[in-house]
Design a protein around this motif. Sequence first.
Motif: not given
Length: 424
Positions: A48-49, A64-70, A72-73, A83-84
């Motif tokens: 998990s993240l 959250r930082e890892i989620l924003e970097l990736n 939709g990539r 976003a989940a």
Amino acid sequence: MIRRILLLLAAVLAASLLTPSGAVAAPDDVVKVTVVRTPEQNGGRADSLGQIAQRTLGDSARAREILELNLGRPQSDGGSLAAAGQVRPGWILLVPGDATGPDVRLGRVGPDPGGADQPYFTWKLVLALVGAVVLALLTVLLFMRRRIVRWVRDRRRTRAENARLHREIKQRLRERAELVTEFAADQAGPRLAWQAAAGLAADSVEAYALRVGDREITAWVTSGHEPRPPWQAVSDGVWTRPSEAPHGQIPGGQLSPCLVRVGGGASGPLFVDLTWLDGVLAIGGSLGVAADVVRTLLTDLVRFRPDLPVLSVPGLGGEPVGVPSTATRLRSMADLRPSGAAAGTDDGMVRLASRRCALTAVIVLAEPPSAEEAEQLFAACGPGSGQVAVVLGDLPGAHWRWKAEVDGGVALPMIGVTVTAPAR
């Protein structure tokens, strides 16, 4: 010629798709990435993240930082981080620059294909799509040209046929309307028909139908007789004689012929003798044309036999068309008086063994009766009853059964003749 065009378009399409792009984006700087672990690599649990943030950043709260970097990539399996925050084993995720640990690696990542720097619809893609559509259309035309040509010819032939039928229908309607005027003004035809029928009856020859032409009169008579001059036999049961100028009055009385016109045509109007009906006449087929025939019959009854009572039986649509104002309106079939004679029905052909009956009434029905009502009708119009019925619609078992066609023709199978019905 068409094959050459197809080959040329195929070459252009292939060139547009295979030409290398001159605007390839330069690779990004070296970045830090990590690979999502499999459950086997992660102690039997799905990665998990939060776990990735704990391993690479020492703080699971930085997921959250890892989620924003990736977010939709695109990944190698076609998926992408949503976003989940759910991740799949084998995904390569960007991590912040301060990430450390054995799971952190260095790599180069190209520009984001879904970003604004590279539009989806390029001129090459548009050209390829247009070329593919044109190529497909021309291919269809090439392989289906015979069917297309045949379809175009069929459409032209159908339009021409419809136009011809439309002209014929309009012409037929004009002819039918002209028959109404001709019948109203004709004085000679009915007199000739009545006098011919009366003359034949004087020789003990019964005529159940007559046609009055410009030069001759045709009579359909009972068999077993030899014609006397000026009559000549054309075939068994069909006699002709030259037309004569009318003189005298139309004979009257119950035992005299009761001739009514069915229709006309190039050979002249056709009369039938209702005293020969001895039962029920049903006019089936086209309801509108059948109604015109009934109206013509009733018009002739009022004109030539005003002494003959007319009984009207209404239907669901009301009263039959053309019923005279002096007719007796019955509430239902139950008001008919049974004759007491056996009904006796046949297959619609004339019973040559029957004889002219003294008519006492003509019954007109606006629609075919039910099975129970039909029994009452046949009982009321049995042989020798003096009552005959005219039904608007087909009725199995009727003595005479005519068929009205949509184009205005009326077929009389009892004599094998088709005439044109007048139309108002």
